[in-house]
Design a protein around this motif. Structure first.
Motif, PDB file in Angstrom:
ATOM      1  N   ALA A 195       0.827  -1.209   0.000  1.00 41.92           N
ATOM      2  CA  ALA A 195       0.000   0.000   0.000  1.00 41.92           C
ATOM      3  C   ALA A 195       0.861   1.260   0.000  1.00 41.92           C
ATOM      4  CB  ALA A 195      -0.937   0.001   1.201  1.00 41.92           C
ATOM      5  N   GLY A 196       2.177   1.073  -0.009  1.00 43.94           N
ATOM      6  CA  GLY A 196       3.090   2.211  -0.041  1.00 43.94           C
ATOM      7  C   GLY A 196       3.559   2.681   1.315  1.00 43.94           C
ATOM      8  N   ASN A 197       3.201   1.960   2.382  1.00 43.97           N
ATOM      9  CA  ASN A 197       3.628   2.340   3.727  1.00 43.97           C
ATOM     10  C   ASN A 197       5.014   1.794   4.030  1.00 43.97           C
ATOM     11  OD1 ASN A 197       0.994   3.476   4.494  1.00 43.97           O
ATOM     12  ND2 ASN A 197       0.299   1.348   4.408  1.00 43.97           N
ATOM     13  N   SER A 198       5.762   2.535   4.801  1.00 44.56           N
ATOM     14  CA  SER A 198       7.052   2.058   5.289  1.00 44.56           C
ATOM     15  C   SER A 198       7.340   2.760   6.614  1.00 44.56           C
ATOM     16  CB  SER A 198       8.181   2.336   4.286  1.00 44.56           C
ATOM     17  OG  SER A 198       8.335   3.725   4.071  1.00 44.56           O
ATOM     18  N   GLY A 199       8.130   2.122   7.450  1.00 50.69           N
ATOM     19  CA  GLY A 199       8.461   2.709   8.734  1.00 50.69           C
ATOM     20  C   GLY A 199       9.426   1.833   9.494  1.00 50.69           C
ATOM     21  N   LYS A 200       9.902   2.355  10.609  1.00 51.33           N
ATOM     22  CA  LYS A 200      10.849   1.619  11.442  1.00 51.33           C
ATOM     23  C   LYS A 200      10.562   1.980  12.898  1.00 51.33           C
ATOM     24  CE  LYS A 200      15.058   1.154   9.946  1.00 51.33           C
ATOM     25  NZ  LYS A 200      16.491   1.399   9.606  1.00 51.33           N
ATOM     26  N   ILE A 201      10.472   0.956  13.741  1.00 48.84           N
ATOM     27  CA  ILE A 201      10.304   1.179  15.178  1.00 48.84           C
ATOM     28  C   ILE A 201      11.520   0.646  15.908  1.00 48.84           C
ATOM     29  CG2 ILE A 201       7.782   1.201  15.145  1.00 48.84           C
ATOM     30  CD1 ILE A 201       7.915  -1.745  16.172  1.00 48.84           C
ATOM     31  N   TYR A 202      11.757   1.215  17.106  1.00 48.73           N
ATOM     32  CA  TYR A 202      12.921   0.850  17.903  1.00 48.73           C
ATOM     33  C   TYR A 202      12.464   0.279  19.246  1.00 48.73           C
ATOM     34  CZ  TYR A 202      15.050   3.772  14.323  1.00 48.73           C
ATOM     35  OH  TYR A 202      15.442   4.298  13.115  1.00 48.73           O
ATOM     36  N   SER A 203      13.407  -0.125  20.056  1.00 49.27           N
ATOM     37  CA  SER A 203      13.121  -0.798  21.326  1.00 49.27           C
ATOM     38  C   SER A 203      11.988  -0.110  22.090  1.00 49.27           C
ATOM     39  CB  SER A 203      14.373  -0.809  22.205  1.00 49.27           C
ATOM     40  OG  SER A 203      15.416  -1.527  21.574  1.00 49.27           O
ATOM     41  N   GLY A 204      10.978  -0.909  22.470  1.00 49.37           N
ATOM     42  CA  GLY A 204       9.829  -0.387  23.187  1.00 49.37           C
ATOM     43  C   GLY A 204       8.720   0.125  22.303  1.00 49.37           C
ATOM     44  N   GLY A 205       8.891   0.073  20.981  1.00 49.77           N
ATOM     45  CA  GLY A 205       7.890   0.576  20.044  1.00 49.77           C
ATOM     46  C   GLY A 205       6.979  -0.528  19.526  1.00 49.77           C
ATOM     47  N   ALA A 206       5.893  -0.103  18.877  1.00 45.50           N
ATOM     48  CA  ALA A 206       4.930  -1.031  18.306  1.00 45.50           C
ATOM     49  C   ALA A 206       4.548  -0.558  16.911  1.00 45.50           C
ATOM     50  CB  ALA A 206       3.677  -1.118  19.180  1.00 45.50           C
ATOM     51  N   GLN A 207       4.206  -1.503  16.035  1.00 48.70           N
ATOM     52  CA  GLN A 207       3.650  -1.127  14.742  1.00 48.70           C
ATOM     53  C   GLN A 207       2.431  -1.994  14.443  1.00 48.70           C
ATOM     54  OE1 GLN A 207       6.750  -1.462  11.810  1.00 48.70           O
ATOM     55  NE2 GLN A 207       6.612  -3.683  11.702  1.00 48.70           N
ATOM     56  N   TRP A 208       1.409  -1.326  13.931  1.00 54.56           N
ATOM     57  CA  TRP A 208       0.108  -1.943  13.654  1.00 54.56           C
ATOM     58  C   TRP A 208      -0.170  -1.809  12.172  1.00 54.56           C
ATOM     59  CZ3 TRP A 208      -4.330   0.449  11.740  1.00 54.56           C
ATOM     60  CH2 TRP A 208      -5.552  -0.216  11.922  1.00 54.56           C
ATOM     61  N   MET A 209      -0.578  -2.908  11.543  1.00 58.15           N
ATOM     62  CA  MET A 209      -0.943  -2.869  10.125  1.00 58.15           C
ATOM     63  C   MET A 209      -2.292  -3.538   9.940  1.00 58.15           C
ATOM     64  SD  MET A 209       0.808  -4.673   6.805  1.00 58.15           S
ATOM     65  CE  MET A 209       0.040  -6.257   7.213  1.00 58.15           C
ATOM     66  N   LYS A 210      -3.262  -2.782   9.454  1.00 59.34           N
ATOM     67  CA  LYS A 210      -4.555  -3.366   9.095  1.00 59.34           C
ATOM     68  C   LYS A 210      -4.451  -3.924   7.689  1.00 59.34           C
ATOM     69  CE  LYS A 210      -8.087  -0.726   8.112  1.00 59.34           C
ATOM     70  NZ  LYS A 210      -9.253   0.175   8.225  1.00 59.34           N
ATOM     71  N   ALA A 211      -4.544  -5.244   7.573  1.00 58.49           N
ATOM     72  CA  ALA A 211      -4.476  -5.882   6.255  1.00 58.49           C
ATOM     73  C   ALA A 211      -5.742  -5.608   5.460  1.00 58.49           C
ATOM     74  CB  ALA A 211      -4.256  -7.381   6.414  1.00 58.49           C
ATOM     75  N   GLY A 212      -6.883  -5.537   6.174  1.00 61.13           N
ATOM     76  CA  GLY A 212      -8.141  -5.226   5.500  1.00 61.13           C
ATOM     77  C   GLY A 212      -8.428  -6.180   4.363  1.00 61.13           C
ATOM     78  N   ASP A 213      -8.700  -5.619   3.167  1.00 63.32           N
ATOM     79  CA  ASP A 213      -9.084  -6.451   2.028  1.00 63.32           C
ATOM     80  C   ASP A 213      -7.901  -7.035   1.269  1.00 63.32           C
ATOM     81  OD1 ASP A 213      -8.126  -4.175   0.797  1.00 63.32           O
ATOM     82  OD2 ASP A 213      -9.928  -3.791  -0.389  1.00 63.32           O
ATOM     83  N   GLY A 214      -6.694  -6.857   1.799  1.00 66.00           N
ATOM     84  CA  GLY A 214      -5.552  -7.543   1.207  1.00 66.00           C
ATOM     85  C   GLY A 214      -4.328  -6.670   1.062  1.00 66.00           C
ATOM     86  N   ILE A 215      -3.187  -7.201   1.493  1.00 61.96           N
ATOM     87  CA  ILE A 215      -1.932  -6.463   1.431  1.00 61.96           C
ATOM     88  C   ILE A 215      -0.779  -7.453   1.408  1.00 61.96           C
ATOM     89  CG2 ILE A 215      -1.495  -6.303   3.930  1.00 61.96           C
ATOM     90  CD1 ILE A 215      -0.807  -3.306   3.450  1.00 61.96           C
ATOM     91  N   VAL A 216       0.336  -7.023   0.850  1.00 65.19           N
ATOM     92  CA  VAL A 216       1.589  -7.767   0.927  1.00 65.19           C
ATOM     93  C   VAL A 216       2.552  -6.928   1.754  1.00 65.19           C
ATOM     94  CG1 VAL A 216       3.542  -8.729  -0.376  1.00 65.19           C
ATOM     95  CG2 VAL A 216       1.226  -8.844  -1.329  1.00 65.19           C
ATOM     96  N   HIS A 217       3.207  -7.547   2.739  1.00 71.66           N
ATOM     97  CA  HIS A 217       4.153  -6.777   3.546  1.00 71.66           C
ATOM     98  C   HIS A 217       5.389  -7.608   3.860  1.00 71.66           C
ATOM     99  CE1 HIS A 217       3.626  -7.964   8.031  1.00 71.66           C
ATOM    100  NE2 HIS A 217       3.160  -8.953   7.311  1.00 71.66           N
ATOM    101  N   ASP A 218       6.404  -6.906   4.345  1.00 72.37           N
ATOM    102  CA  ASP A 218       7.640  -7.557   4.782  1.00 72.37           C
ATOM    103  C   ASP A 218       8.143  -6.794   5.996  1.00 72.37           C
ATOM    104  OD1 ASP A 218       9.758  -9.270   4.923  1.00 72.37           O
ATOM    105  OD2 ASP A 218      10.644  -8.727   2.990  1.00 72.37           O
ATOM    106  N   GLU A 219       8.815  -7.529   6.884  1.00 74.19           N
ATOM    107  CA  GLU A 219       9.410  -6.936   8.071  1.00 74.19           C
ATOM    108  C   GLU A 219      10.851  -7.397   8.188  1.00 74.19           C
ATOM    109  OE1 GLU A 219       6.251  -6.209  11.545  1.00 74.19           O
ATOM    110  OE2 GLU A 219       6.386  -8.316  10.975  1.00 74.19           O
ATOM    111  N   ASN A 220      11.650  -6.572   8.816  1.00 77.47           N
ATOM    112  CA  ASN A 220      13.064  -6.862   8.992  1.00 77.47           C
ATOM    113  C   ASN A 220      13.425  -6.637  10.456  1.00 77.47           C
ATOM    114  OD1 ASN A 220      15.527  -7.664   8.021  1.00 77.47           O
ATOM    115  ND2 ASN A 220      16.147  -5.637   7.321  1.00 77.47           N
TER     116      ASN A 220
END
Length: 290
Positions: free
Chosen positions: A80-105
């Motif tokens: 969907a064009g989103n990107s971001g990075k979280i650090y120690s103690g952080g959280a990230q939320w992604m609503k897949a909804g009707d369909g998405i492809v994602h990757d995490e590192n």
């Protein structure tokens, strides 16, 4: 009245690449806790090398994913064009909804000297009416997660999802749901009241903890009944302890889970696979690919 303990388990090993993981939910006793239908615990480990290629792009539909990183950093990118990075103690939320492809590192935290990675990955089931919505992504750094000190200098509580007293998380709620990290100093205790008809589970991150007069071991997953009542948490060790407490109202719609998709019937699962293979979830932009 104290809540009754229904079961405890240490889950099953479910490593992913270089990550040592323990699958805590679903388990032999429960397929879900409130809207939470999946939990992988990323055990603490030293990350000796920096990974640049991600863990492997994959699709989702019908859920929201939540990554909470105790130590380390997590980079996200999606179709969907989103990107971001979280650090120690952080959280990230992604609503897949009707369909998405994602990757995490997953890597060690570049903002600190620590080489450890340690955290959690949850899947939160969406109500049927929200499964067809467009995807969304919200990163929340550690200093933006609401936190309050507990009475008697006994520790603190972080609200990662949901609400607690005057605190509210930035992560959207589609039902009554909550996810807390509770930190208790040595010899301290804390009592939390849970409403009626809320499904609740605890995961013990560190040393042994006493829950409602029963001692549980490190890395144990503990389920409670859904009646109103208290959970008394006692730290009987000589060191501070941490635990996760999470749950919510029962998800009463049908649940059909297969692979990376969680829908309400088998026909919707078939549609999810068909749409993915037809390319309807889009592709990760190579310019932003991990």
């Amino acid at each position: 009245m104290k809540k009754q303990i229904s079961f405890s388990t240490k889950g099953n090993r479910a490593d992913l690449g270089p990550l040592t993981m323990q699958r805590m939910l679903p388990n032999r006793y429960a397929n879900k806790v409130g809207p939470f239908v999946f939990l992988d615990y990323v055990a603490p480990a030293i990350k000796k090398t920096i990974t640049k290629n991600g863990m492997g792009a994959h699709p989702h539909r019908g859920i929201a994913t939540l990554t909470y990183i105790l130590q380390g950093e997590v980079e996200h990118v999606d179709s969907a064009g989103n990107s971001g990075k979280i650090y120690s103690g952080g959280a990230q939320w992604m609503k897949a909804g009707d369909g998405i492809v994602h990757d995490e590192n997953f890597n060690c935290d570049s903002q600190t000297d620590s080489k450890y990675i340690h955290g959690f990955q949850f899947w939160i089931n969406l109500p049927a009416k929200n499964k067809a919505e467009k995807p969304a992504y919200i990163p929340v750094q550690a200093n933006k997660i609401p936190q309050k000190n507990l009475p008697d200098k006994s520790g603190w509580l972080k609200v990662i999802v949901g609400n607690y007293e005057e605190l509210s998380s930035k992560i959207p709620n589609y039902s009554r749901q909550f996810l807390y990290q509770i930190h208790l100093e040595a010899g301290k205790q804390f009592l939390i009241q849970i409403e009626n008809k809320l499904e609740v589970a605890a995961f013990l991150i560190t040393d042994n903890v006493m829950l409602n007069e029963t001692t549980f071991q490190k890395n144990e997953f503990v389920g409670f009944d859904s009646n109103a009542g208290e959970i008394e948490i006692k730290n009987t060790s000589e060191n501070a302890i941490d635990m996760m407490l999470f749950g919510g109202e029962e998800y009463t719609e049908p649940v059909v889970a297969e692979g990376p998709f969680v829908m309400n019937n088998q026909a919707e699962i078939i549609d999810a696979y068909r749409d993915f293979y037809a390319g309807k979830y889009g592709k990760i932009n190579l310019a932003t690919k991990i």
